[in-house]
Design a protein around this motif. Sequence first.
Motif, short mmCIF file in Angstrom:
data_model
loop_
_atom_site.label_atom_id
_atom_site.label_comp_id
_atom_site.label_asym_id
_atom_site.label_seq_id
_atom_site.Cartn_x
_atom_site.Cartn_y
_atom_site.Cartn_z
N TYR A 153 0.86 -1.18 0.00
CA TYR A 153 0.00 0.00 0.00
C TYR A 153 0.89 1.23 0.00
N THR A 155 0.77 5.74 0.46
CA THR A 155 0.01 6.94 0.80
C THR A 155 0.99 8.04 1.19
N LYS A 164 5.64 3.98 0.15
CA LYS A 164 5.18 2.65 -0.24
C LYS A 164 5.63 1.62 0.80
N LEU A 196 -3.23 4.00 -2.17
CA LEU A 196 -3.13 3.03 -3.25
C LEU A 196 -2.81 1.67 -2.67
N HIS A 203 -4.40 -2.70 -9.21
CA HIS A 203 -4.17 -1.50 -8.42
C HIS A 203 -5.51 -0.89 -8.02
N LYS A 205 -7.20 2.45 -6.08
CA LYS A 205 -6.99 3.80 -5.57
C LYS A 205 -8.20 4.19 -4.75
N MET A 268 -0.93 3.05 -10.91
CA MET A 268 -1.52 4.36 -10.66
C MET A 268 -0.70 5.20 -9.69
N THR A 269 0.52 4.77 -9.38
CA THR A 269 1.31 5.54 -8.42
C THR A 269 1.76 6.88 -8.96
#
Length: 271
Positions: A153, A155, A164, A196, A203, A205, A268-269
């Motif tokens: 995950y 954020t 991460k 994420l 993935h 979000k 999507m990072t």
Amino acid sequence: MPTTNNNTLIRIETNSMGIELNTKHGLDIQRLWLNNEPNKAILGRIPLGYFEDIRIGSEFHSGHVVFQQPGHLLNNDLIPCVANLSETEGFKRVHTQLRMPLGPMEKEYRIYNATNRVDLICRLNWTSYPHGLLRLGHITLLPDAFDAGSLWYATHNGGPALEKFYLDGPDFNQRRPVSFGVSATTAVGMTENIMLIGDNKYHLKIGIKREDLAVVPMIIWQKHSESFLMQVNFSAGELDDTRHGKTAEKSNQPLIFHMSLEISTMDMTEK
């Protein structure tokens, strides 16, 4: 438009995703999938007895609300409901009204036509809010869809960059109580309002609107044999020693929790 199965499950599909909602459980998310593959659902409900470990032997739901006061039984919105279905130009809508012990609550899903996105909106129309724990927007990953060895995950925790964290390590439960008076251990910052979750295939979000309700995410991670439990929920209230003896807070305004879920097979990072 949506179809129903035996007046219990509401199934909605777009060109790229689908969702099943259970009217016996307050419109919790039974399954959510991508690309017309309902047998490969990504998140939803884990049934009773799925795990052999007695510590995680109960049911795990998605999309529900939990409230508990000290010395009282836990309350949730996993109750029978009647759903109203409609459609706008941009999304399909499922809406219901639920009667919880502290008052009415509205729950709404928006399933977007042009993107792999679902919004969950909960409006708690309570006149007062006794001190207790209030947790919303539970998301339970379905273990068969993910590779535990590459699961992570990410954020923001106060800085500009995503941080991460890989989950293939020791178990942890951020909502485990410290004592009878302290209801949780810790939480995740999520200071830019996104989280994420991903592995080498999917993935997810998660986005929240903090201008409506200040919440923080909590995570449970527990490995079990070749499987795992990974659940995220959002806390709007917890308990500690400083809150004992205080009276309920009156309110003339609803509490509104707004969460978005976007699912992709792409990274999507960088979004």
